[in-house]
Design an enzyme around this catalytic site. Structure first.
Site, short mmCIF file in Angstrom:
data_model
loop_
_atom_site.label_atom_id
_atom_site.label_comp_id
_atom_site.label_asym_id
_atom_site.label_seq_id
_atom_site.Cartn_x
_atom_site.Cartn_y
_atom_site.Cartn_z
N GLY A 171 35.09 8.29 1.20
CA GLY A 171 36.21 7.67 0.53
C GLY A 171 37.01 6.84 1.16
CB SER A 219 32.06 4.66 2.80
OG SER A 219 33.17 5.27 2.65
CG HIS A 252 32.60 17.60 -1.43
ND1 HIS A 252 33.69 17.00 -1.18
CD2 HIS A 252 31.82 16.60 -1.76
CE1 HIS A 252 33.64 15.71 -1.08
NE2 HIS A 252 32.48 15.34 -1.18
CD GLU A 299 36.35 15.05 -2.26
OE1 GLU A 299 36.45 15.32 -3.24
OE2 GLU A 299 36.53 13.88 -1.70
CD GLU A 354 29.01 14.04 1.40
OE1 GLU A 354 28.91 13.13 0.77
OE2 GLU A 354 29.96 14.96 1.09
CG ASN A 384 30.92 14.65 -5.63
OD1 ASN A 384 31.28 15.16 -6.77
ND2 ASN A 384 31.65 15.03 -4.41
CD1 TRP A 385 29.75 10.13 -10.88
CD2 TRP A 385 29.84 11.02 -12.68
NE1 TRP A 385 28.85 9.40 -11.26
CE2 TRP A 385 28.89 9.87 -12.79
CE3 TRP A 385 29.93 11.63 -14.09
CZ2 TRP A 385 27.83 9.41 -13.79
CZ3 TRP A 385 29.08 11.38 -15.06
CH2 TRP A 385 28.08 10.07 -14.91
CE LYS A 386 34.25 12.35 -4.26
NZ LYS A 386 34.82 11.91 -2.96
N GLY A 397 30.02 9.34 -3.60
CA GLY A 397 31.25 9.35 -4.42
C GLY A 397 31.46 8.02 -5.11
N GLY A 398 32.27 7.16 -4.68
CA GLY A 398 32.78 6.11 -5.26
C GLY A 398 31.67 5.11 -5.77
C1 PEP Z 1 31.36 12.33 -1.48
O1 PEP Z 1 32.40 12.53 -2.25
O2 PEP Z 1 30.57 13.20 -1.28
C2 PEP Z 1 31.45 10.98 -0.84
C3 PEP Z 1 30.43 10.72 -0.10
O3 PEP Z 1 32.23 10.01 -1.30
P1 PEP Z 1 32.25 8.47 -0.92
O4 PEP Z 1 30.96 7.96 -1.21
O5 PEP Z 1 33.25 7.83 -1.95
O6 PEP Z 1 32.77 8.23 0.42
#
Ligand code: PEP
Length: 257
Positions: free
Chosen positions: A173, A214, A95, A97, A167, A10-12, A235-236
């Protein structure tokens, strides 16, 4: 029952359309050998068409980061699920966010999931509790509620195309992740068992469930060895070609056969 592992990045709101195309070309060269793992990138909406064209015939699939339930109309800034046909195979819905910053509700996640399925997409429905809910011991009840609301009215026949991503919000994050065992226990109690109650053993045992929060190469195996975890929503670490490729390789090694 064998469930194909699934790793989604997920590149956001990261990577321009040009950067996204360059990245997927490099990533495809690194991950195409891991055919046992389904893998997808979720670029911004602006990059969907370029990325999708660059990945024609590739092993890497495409996910949208959101979609609207309506087929069209006066919805400024939105994209209909039906408009994603041909551009994406998956769409991330609910999600945390989007729930936190754009007032996404369980009812809307449900409407969007139905629209996504009707458009031939596979919804990846994200659920998860806040730190306060976690500390209050409310995780299982809260996540169960999110799961049943999101799936309300979805036919058993469509469930093979539904992926759920657990999640915990406090792990997204932040660099803090649940342990593999904690995540597996919550996923079992709050996702797979409710799906068993709502549908049946076949649907529950076949449904793919990701962990997200994470995830990185250093902890991926800890999640992938768990019986209820079929992959990761990342994400990251998905913004780096080496890390993303390592996650796919680990998924293949641990769960690929
Ligand atoms: C996400 O945005 O779905 C996520 C899990 O981010 P991260 O891996 O950065 O925690």
């Amino acid at each position: 029952m064998h469930r194909q592992p699934i790793v989604v990045g997920n590149w956001k709101m990261h990577k321009s359309p040009r950067e996204a195309i360059d990245f997927v070309k490099q990533l495809e060269a690194r991950v195409c050998e891991f055919a046992s793992v389904e893998k997808a990138v979720a670029p911004t909406s602006l990059a969907l068409s370029g990325v999708s064209a660059a990945l024609q015939g590739a092993s890497l699939l495409v996910a949208a980061q959101n979609a609207h339930w309506a087929g069209g109309g006066a919805f400024t800034g939105q994209i209909a699920a039906s408009m994603l046909r041909g551009l994406a195979q998956f769409v991330i819905l609910g999600h945390s966010e989007v729930r936190a910053h754009l007032a996404e509700t369980d009812a809307n996640v449900n409407r969007k999931a139905k629209a996504a399925l009707a458009a031939g997409l596979q919804p990846i429905i994200a659920v998860g509790e806040s730190l306060a809910q976690n500390e209050a011991g409310a995780t299982v009840d809260f996540v169960r509620g999110q799961v049943s609301a999101a799936l309300d009215g979805i036919a058993a026949a469509d469930m093979a195309r539904v992926v759920i991503a657990y999640e915990p919000i406090w792990a997204i994050g932040t660099g803090k992740s649940a342990t593999g065992e904690q995540a597996d226990r919550i996923i079992g109690a709050a996702v797979r068992e409710p799906v068993r109650d709502l549908y049946n053993d076949r649907v529950a045992d076949a449904m793919r469930i990701q962990y997200g929060g994470s995830v990185k190469p250093g902890n991926m195996a800890e999640f992938m060895v768990q019986p209820n975890i079929d992959g990761a929503l990342v994400g990251g670490a998905s913004l780096d070609v080496d890390d993303f490729a390592a996650l796919v390789e680990i998924a293949a090694r641990v769960k690929g056969s």
